[in-house]
Design a protein around this motif. Structure first.
Motif, PDB file in Angstrom:
ATOM      1  N   GLN A 371       1.063  -1.255   0.004  1.00 15.46           N
ATOM      2  CA  GLN A 371       0.007  -0.157  -0.026  1.00 15.46           C
ATOM      3  C   GLN A 371       0.981   1.166   0.081  1.00 15.46           C
ATOM      4  O   GLN A 371       0.671   2.170  -0.695  1.00 15.46           O
ATOM      5  CB  GLN A 371      -0.955   0.148   1.495  1.00 15.46           C
ATOM      6  CG  GLN A 371      -2.062  -0.950   1.032  1.00 15.46           C
ATOM      7  CD  GLN A 371      -1.407  -2.448   2.002  1.00 15.46           C
ATOM      8  OE1 GLN A 371      -0.363  -2.725   2.087  1.00 15.46           O
ATOM      9  NE2 GLN A 371      -2.434  -3.125   2.557  1.00 15.46           N
ATOM     10  N   ASP A 374       2.580   1.750  -3.434  1.00 15.90           N
ATOM     11  CA  ASP A 374       1.763   2.137  -4.167  1.00 15.90           C
ATOM     12  C   ASP A 374       1.268   3.686  -3.997  1.00 15.90           C
ATOM     13  O   ASP A 374       1.197   4.612  -4.995  1.00 15.90           O
ATOM     14  CB  ASP A 374       0.283   1.755  -4.180  1.00 15.90           C
ATOM     15  CG  ASP A 374       0.159   0.063  -4.825  1.00 15.90           C
ATOM     16  OD1 ASP A 374       1.155  -0.232  -5.477  1.00 15.90           O
ATOM     17  OD2 ASP A 374      -0.681  -0.570  -4.306  1.00 15.90           O
ATOM     18  N   MET A 375       1.358   4.253  -2.626  1.00 10.10           N
ATOM     19  CA  MET A 375       1.029   5.604  -2.488  1.00 10.10           C
ATOM     20  C   MET A 375       2.276   6.235  -2.917  1.00 10.10           C
ATOM     21  O   MET A 375       2.182   7.584  -3.475  1.00 10.10           O
ATOM     22  CB  MET A 375       0.872   5.856  -0.984  1.00 10.10           C
ATOM     23  CG  MET A 375      -0.125   5.391  -0.115  1.00 10.10           C
ATOM     24  SD  MET A 375      -0.153   5.990   1.579  1.00 10.10           S
ATOM     25  CE  MET A 375      -1.301   5.290   1.987  1.00 10.10           C
ATOM     26  N   ARG A 377       4.036   5.707  -5.572  1.00 12.57           N
ATOM     27  CA  ARG A 377       4.190   5.976  -6.912  1.00 12.57           C
ATOM     28  C   ARG A 377       3.210   6.822  -7.360  1.00 12.57           C
ATOM     29  O   ARG A 377       3.487   7.614  -8.366  1.00 12.57           O
ATOM     30  CB  ARG A 377       3.878   4.661  -7.458  1.00 12.57           C
ATOM     31  CG  ARG A 377       5.060   3.578  -7.600  1.00 12.57           C
ATOM     32  CD  ARG A 377       4.556   2.422  -8.643  1.00 12.57           C
ATOM     33  NE  ARG A 377       3.692   1.504  -8.073  1.00 12.57           N
ATOM     34  CZ  ARG A 377       4.049   0.413  -7.179  1.00 12.57           C
ATOM     35  NH1 ARG A 377       5.314   0.271  -6.533  1.00 12.57           N
ATOM     36  NH2 ARG A 377       3.114  -0.156  -6.790  1.00 12.57           N
ATOM     37  N   GLU A 378       1.765   6.767  -6.660  1.00  6.27           N
ATOM     38  CA  GLU A 378       0.786   7.888  -7.135  1.00  6.27           C
ATOM     39  C   GLU A 378       1.401   9.175  -6.782  1.00  6.27           C
ATOM     40  O   GLU A 378       0.817  10.270  -7.480  1.00  6.27           O
ATOM     41  CB  GLU A 378      -0.364   7.553  -6.288  1.00  6.27           C
ATOM     42  CG  GLU A 378      -0.970   6.152  -6.579  1.00  6.27           C
ATOM     43  CD  GLU A 378      -2.089   5.574  -5.664  1.00  6.27           C
ATOM     44  OE1 GLU A 378      -2.423   6.384  -4.764  1.00  6.27           O
ATOM     45  OE2 GLU A 378      -2.617   4.556  -5.735  1.00  6.27           O
ATOM     46  N   ALA A 379       2.078   9.492  -5.782  1.00  5.51           N
ATOM     47  CA  ALA A 379       2.683  10.746  -5.564  1.00  5.51           C
ATOM     48  C   ALA A 379       3.643  11.134  -6.280  1.00  5.51           C
ATOM     49  O   ALA A 379       4.179  12.257  -6.118  1.00  5.51           O
ATOM     50  CB  ALA A 379       2.947  11.065  -4.055  1.00  5.51           C
ATOM     51  N   GLY A 380       4.274  10.251  -7.026  1.00  2.00           N
ATOM     52  CA  GLY A 380       5.432  10.697  -7.817  1.00  2.00           C
ATOM     53  C   GLY A 380       6.871  10.676  -6.862  1.00  2.00           C
ATOM     54  O   GLY A 380       7.866  11.269  -7.341  1.00  2.00           O
ATOM     55  N   GLU A 383      10.454   5.637  -3.750  1.00  7.98           N
ATOM     56  CA  GLU A 383       9.980   4.336  -2.820  1.00  7.98           C
ATOM     57  C   GLU A 383      11.209   4.464  -1.690  1.00  7.98           C
ATOM     58  O   GLU A 383      10.782   3.965  -0.398  1.00  7.98           O
ATOM     59  CB  GLU A 383      10.408   3.032  -3.520  1.00  7.98           C
ATOM     60  CG  GLU A 383       9.886   2.005  -2.501  1.00  7.98           C
ATOM     61  CD  GLU A 383       9.583   0.424  -3.508  1.00  7.98           C
ATOM     62  OE1 GLU A 383       9.929  -0.433  -2.619  1.00  7.98           O
ATOM     63  OE2 GLU A 383       9.742   0.436  -4.575  1.00  7.98           O
ATOM     64  N   ARG A 603       0.016  10.164   2.254  1.00  6.69           N
ATOM     65  CA  ARG A 603      -0.167  10.648   0.887  1.00  6.69           C
ATOM     66  C   ARG A 603       0.458  12.141   0.966  1.00  6.69           C
ATOM     67  O   ARG A 603       1.053  12.404  -0.085  1.00  6.69           O
ATOM     68  CB  ARG A 603      -1.390  10.561   0.578  1.00  6.69           C
ATOM     69  CG  ARG A 603      -1.836   9.019   0.367  1.00  6.69           C
ATOM     70  CD  ARG A 603      -3.342   8.988  -0.626  1.00  6.69           C
ATOM     71  NE  ARG A 603      -3.604   7.723  -0.631  1.00  6.69           N
ATOM     72  CZ  ARG A 603      -4.423   6.930   0.180  1.00  6.69           C
ATOM     73  NH1 ARG A 603      -4.979   7.625   1.205  1.00  6.69           N
ATOM     74  NH2 ARG A 603      -4.645   5.603  -0.239  1.00  6.69           N
ATOM     75  N   ALA A 607       3.715  13.791  -1.212  1.00  4.23           N
ATOM     76  CA  ALA A 607       3.284  14.501  -2.151  1.00  4.23           C
ATOM     77  C   ALA A 607       4.069  16.031  -2.037  1.00  4.23           C
ATOM     78  O   ALA A 607       3.798  16.873  -2.719  1.00  4.23           O
ATOM     79  CB  ALA A 607       1.842  14.835  -2.572  1.00  4.23           C
TER      80      ALA A 607
END
Length: 639
Positions: A371, A374-375, A377-380, A383, A603, A607
């Motif tokens: 999870q 994934d967060m 990656r979604e926030a650019g 890792e 998140r 970001a």
């Protein structure tokens, strides 16, 4: 006269035992060691406390890691350590041992000027000795002029206070300077000087316990009856002679014509792993009955059974039974030829000797891996930032734990992939710590460490709890169900072997049909398979489902630590309702919630919308609200 608020005080050796783990190997060839509490006196204090006696230890330890380990291990069993003094100049004694076979145990004492041999009369006073019903001293603490003086002072205090005086002869020739320093294994060497010295102290005791060889040294004869008669000439004490597999004989008065004419109770037949430690277990069991005023026959039954259990296991102190375990064994001894292989006995030993209690748990779960990846990656975000994120989440948890005074109730779930720093920081700090082993999202269940998960556990700190999530329904397709069940069974056995507690998280798969019986049926199935998790982690059930769950746990596993409720990223109002449903449910001990607490601020931080301090503050506030919901839970009946 000071009230007898303690059952016994044990004066003498307290050390660390390092046992070779390779059974059958020479000590030269041992490649790994297991660390246990050691020293005859320390083992007796520990063993009697496990059996429910109010025991206190009187000794010294070094101002170092092993000294702290001795003190903490004793305290974990309930031993009063107020008179375990810290010696700033000396080290705690160490003992290295191997198990070559059932009778051979290569042994080296590292006791050059060790802390417990520096005990002083300044370390205790008459009131302390008078506070106990009995004072137990082991023979080693008469072996030098300094400890002889201290022990005699304690005996004088005990006599004046009406405190019973107990001698465990505990003869180790090497500790009397009679062998080479590397020969700790030799148990008997005749020596007139040692016999004369022991004969000068036996008149001061009310109970004397020893093996036949130990009475040989005390009595100055290798004829057991003659040795016992010589001790009897000098002392009115009750004499208890340990006779190995034959059991033991008690002599309250005159010594008869044969050992069997004493009050004799036969031993319990077991498969012996090694005899080392049997004596400490024996006297612990005997004292359980003797302090309570039970018959000599019952005292002997306790003693023989304790000795039998310890000789069938690795180590001494950790092998000591609890009162419940001992009573179960005595009731079923004829049917238990191999205590080391009996499942019920092993379960009782595991669950009744836990080192600490957890009345409730407020756990911040951030063992999430997929999870958070994934967060990121979604926030650019990279890792690599997840590791720093988890450190900040931990800071928020620590702030909240301090604010809400969660000592002994705070916990985390953290992973190795991104949370190793958090695990390292909290280990040893008194937090409950869970650590996952499952491959995220796997169904059928797979372990992150492949099929070698059991080997992996041996590198974990023992205090860390093994957590495994299984997406499971009792009505799953048979092949899938059996495969998952075998994985859980293997993991549970690995935990039993490594000594780690086990938390099983059960979540019915998304879209599966569930009712008020589903979770209770799942728990029942695992119990039927011989899997007894220390903890369950479950989605919030209905009130009706709770009743079924509680009935199953109470009936099948009364020693279960309990259930903690999971969150699944549910809204706070939904979690609060779930907490309320659990009000008054005794088996529900708390919560282990994660994404509801950390998802949104994480998140934002990934970001770049929150600073480190803002993230920590948000985590602390969200975690705090969960604690408030938990503390304010109150079940409301439907109208």
């Amino acid at each position: 006269m000071t009230a007898k608020q303690r059952d016994l005080i044990v004066l003498g050796r307290a050390a660390i035992d390092l046992y070779g783990q390779q059974i059958g190997a020479r000590l030269e060839d041992a490649s790994s060691m297991a660390k246990y509490l050691g020293g005859s006196s320390g083992n007796i204090a520990f063993g009697t406390a496990r059996l429910g006696l109010k025991s206190a230890m009187l000794t010294r330890v070094g101002d170092e890691h092993m000294g702290r380990a001795v003190r903490e291990t004793l305290a974990s069993a309930g031993v009063d350590v107020s008179h375990v003094r810290t010696d700033p100049q000396r080290l705690t004694g160490l003992v290295l041992l191997g198990i070559k076979d059932e009778d051979s145990f290569p042994l080296i004492f590292y006791r050059e000027n060790c802390a417990d041999m520096a005990i002083s009369t300044e370390d205790f006073d008459a009131d302390f000795i008078a506070s106990a019903k009995a004072l137990v001293i082991t023979g080693t603490h008469f072996s030098t002029a300094a400890v002889d003086r201290v022990s005699r002072t304690a005996l004088a205090y005990a006599k004046a206070a009406g405190t019973k005086r107990v001698l465990d002869i505990d003869y180790r020739p090497v500790l009397w300077g009679l062998t080479g320093r590397g020969d700790g294994e030799t148990r008997f060497i005749s020596n007139d000087s040692v016999s004369s010295h022991l004969q000068s102290i036996v008149p001061h005791f009310d109970l004397i316990v020893g093996t036949e060889e130990e009475f040989h040294i005390a009595g100055g004869s290798t004829d057991t009856l003659q040795a016992l008669k010589r001790v009897r000439q000098l002392s009115d004490a009750v004499l208890v002679c340990k006779r190995g597999a034959l059991g033991c004989s008690v002599f309250p008065a005159a010594i008869p014509a044969s050992l069997d004419e004493g009050i004799s109770v036969p031993g319990v037949r077991v498969q012996v792993l090694n005899v080392l430690g049997a004596g400490d277990a024996f006297i612990s069991g005997f004292l359980r009955g003797w302090i309570a005023g039970e018959s000599y026959q019952q005292c002997c039954r306790y003693a023989n059974a304790c000795g039998a259990l310890v000789v069938s296991r690795h180590g001494c102190a950790p092998a000591m039974p609890s009162a419940e375990e001992l009573d179960y064994y005595l009731a079923h001894a004829e049917q238990i030829a191999r205590p080391d292989q009996d499942r019920t006995l092993a379960y009782l030993h595991r669950v009744t000797t836990r080192r600490r209690q957890w009345p409730e748990l407020c756990v911040l779960a951030f063992d999430h891996r997929k999870q958070l990846a994934d967060m990121a990656r979604e926030a650019g975000a990279s890792e690599e930032r997840i590791e720093q994120l988890k450190r900040l989440i931990l800071q928020g948890a620590q702030q909240t734990a301090e604010t809400y005074q969660l000592q002994g109730r705070a916990g985390i779930l953290a992973d190795t992939t991104y949370g190793q720093a958090s695990l390292n920081e909290l280990t040893g700090q008194g937090w409950w710590i869970g650590r996952p082993v499952e491959m995220p999202g796997s169904r059928p269940l797979r372990f992150e460490y492949g099929n070698n998960v059991g080997q992996q556990l041996h590198s974990w700190p023992e205090e860390q709890v093994v957590k495994c999530l299984v997406f499971y329904h009792p009505d799953d397709a048979i092949d899938l169900r059996l495969e998952q069940e075998r994985k859980v069974q293997d993991l549970y056995q690995a935990c039993c072997h490594s000594g780690h507690e086990f938390l099983l998280e059960v979540i019915p798969p998304a879209g599966s049909a569930t009712d008020e019986y589903t979770l209770a049926r799942a728990l029942t199935r695992f119990y039927n398979l011989g899997v007894y998790p220390d903890w369950w982690k479950l989605p919030s059930p209905s009130r009706a489902a709770w009743r079924h769950i509680e009935q199953v746990i109470t009936a099948r596993a009364p020693h279960c630590r309990g259930v903690v409720l999971l969150g699944l990223d549910a809204p706070e109002d939904q979690l609060r309702d779930g907490f309320n449903q659990a009000a008054g449910i005794g088996v529900c001990k708390g919560f282990a919630v994660g994404r509801t607490i950390f998802a949104k601020p994480s998140r934002q931080w990934l970001a770049g919308e929150l600073s480190d301090a803002e993230l920590v503050a948000a985590i602390a506030a969200n975690y705090g609200r969960m604690i408030e919901f938990w503390r304010a839970r109150k079940y409301a009946q439907a109208a």
